[in-house]
Motif scaffolding. Structure first.
Motif, PDB file in Angstrom:
ATOM      1  N   GLU A  18     -97.781 -38.164 -10.141  1.00 17.89           N
ATOM      2  CA  GLU A  18     -96.860 -37.388  -9.302  1.00 17.89           C
ATOM      3  C   GLU A  18     -95.977 -36.469 -10.162  1.00 17.89           C
ATOM      4  N   GLN A  40     -99.095 -29.113 -13.839  1.00 21.90           N
ATOM      5  CA  GLN A  40    -100.028 -29.510 -12.770  1.00 21.90           C
ATOM      6  C   GLN A  40    -101.264 -30.164 -13.374  1.00 21.90           C
ATOM      7  N   GLY A  75     -94.558 -32.090  -6.219  1.00 19.65           N
ATOM      8  CA  GLY A  75     -95.095 -32.872  -5.102  1.00 19.65           C
ATOM      9  C   GLY A  75     -93.960 -33.318  -4.195  1.00 19.65           C
ATOM     10  N   THR A  98     -90.984 -34.032   0.351  1.00 16.41           N
ATOM     11  CA  THR A  98     -91.855 -32.951  -0.120  1.00 16.41           C
ATOM     12  C   THR A  98     -91.145 -31.634   0.180  1.00 16.41           C
TER      13      THR A  98
END
Ligand SMILES: Nc1ncnc2c1ncn2[C@@H]1O[C@H](COP(=O)(O)OP(=O)(O)OP(=O)(O)O)[C@@H](O)[C@H]1O
Length: 307
Positions: free
Chosen positions: A31, A177, A200, A215
């Motif tokens: 995450e 990422q 995220g 989110t």
């Protein structure tokens, strides 16, 4: 598999200053979790507690199931930490910095090359240059390389993009990422709200307290008020006029526009136009827009201040 980061009711005071108040959240494997907040919000204090450099006054935190107080030595071996400032030795060259960080973790750059390769190839042409003579973007890439050289499973990045040019910032987030996709849990802080949408989940922190965790998509979905983008030739005069209007709820400068909410939404628009009309604003434009994450954060901060 243990949850990479668990923070439970953490408090920290510095004398009268309540740097952290009742902070709780978790970060899961793979995450990318953003901690978004202005200067002095408490972000660095939280990073220092989680990387075992500072003790909380109250509460509990674990990293990969290890306690930040009891198991500090084990935690230091499995985390990568990029503090906001001073993480590089400015007089050492790029290669010497990397070798130094690898050596303290009893490893070599070669051993963990797979993880850092993508970043290393970008800084390799400068490997003999002292870190202090690199550009901001290159320094940041080197610091990330140094934080990854021992193959950590959890990465703590404290304002990694502050003071870095927009292109390097974009490249940096793309790298994050890809690291996330490799299963690394990443906690990253930033004062830039436009970076929130790249995470995220995000936690908004202000004055040591978390205002929201969700989110970015859900946060924007929850913005319930009608919102307008407004501009005119004389923006400074316009913002003053809008802020003086009795039914203005909020009015902030956002790039070339002002973002405006009204106390009674659509019902106030005619009254606002009548109020502005005698003021003779040239090139006046007012269009309804959908809220972005920054609008949501401004709104949450405003509600917190009013409490
Ligand atoms: N060692 C310290 N002694 C006293 N006060 C401190 C100390 N460290 C932090 N503070 C105070 O605690 C609050 C939170 O600071 P912190 O550095 O965690 O914020 P931040 O969100 O990281 O912001 P910045 O980017 O400005 O560092 C601030 O009011 C700061 O002045």
């Amino acid at each position: 598999m243990q949850t990479p980061i668990v923070v439970q009711e953490v408090h920290k005071n510095f004398g009268e200053v309540k740097a952290l108040r009742d902070i709780s959240f978790t970060v899961n494997e793979g995450e990318l979790f953003g901690l978004i907040g202005p200067d002095g919000a408490g972000k660095s204090t939280l990073f220092r507690i989680l990387t075992t450099l500072l003790l909380a006054d109250k509460g509990k935190a674990t990293v990969n199931g290890l306690d930040v107080v009891k198991d500090y030595k084990a935690i230091r071996k499995i985390v990568g930490y990029m503090p906001g400032r001073f993480s590089l030795y400015q007089d050492l060259t790029v290669q010497e910095n990397l070798d130094f960080f690898a050596t303290i973790f009893n490893t070599t750059v070669k051993e963990n090359y797979g993880l850092i390769e993508e970043i290393y190839v970008q800084i390799a042409p400068f490997k003999d240059r002292p870190a202090g003579k690199l550009s901001g973007g290159m320094k940041q890439k080197l610091a990330l390389c140094c934080a990854l050289v021992h193959k950590p499973t959890v990465l703590f990045l404290d304002e990694p993009t502050t003071g870095v040019d927009p292109v390097s910032r974009k490249e940096f987030w793309e790298m994050l990422q890809r690291l996330r996709q490799k299963g690394i849990a990443i906690l990253v802080s930033t004062p830039y709200m436009d970076e929130a949408i790249l995470c995220g989940r995000v936690a908004l922190i202000q004055n040591g307290a978390l205002l929201k965790i969700d989110t970015p998509q859900q946060i924007t979905r929850e913005f319930s008020k009608p919102l307008w983008a407004v501009k005119a030739k004389q923006m400074y005069r316009l913002i003053q006029d809008l802020r003086s209007f009795e039914d203005t709820d909020s009015c902030y400068a956002f790039g070339e526009y002002l973002h405006l909410t009204l106390k009674h939404g659509e019902a106030d628009v005619d009254k606002l136009r009548a109020y502005l009309q005698p003021k003779g604003h040239e090139q006046f434009d007012m269009v309804p827009i959908t809220a972005g994450i920054e609008d949501c954060f401004m709104e949450l901060m405003k509600s917190e201040k009013q409490q």
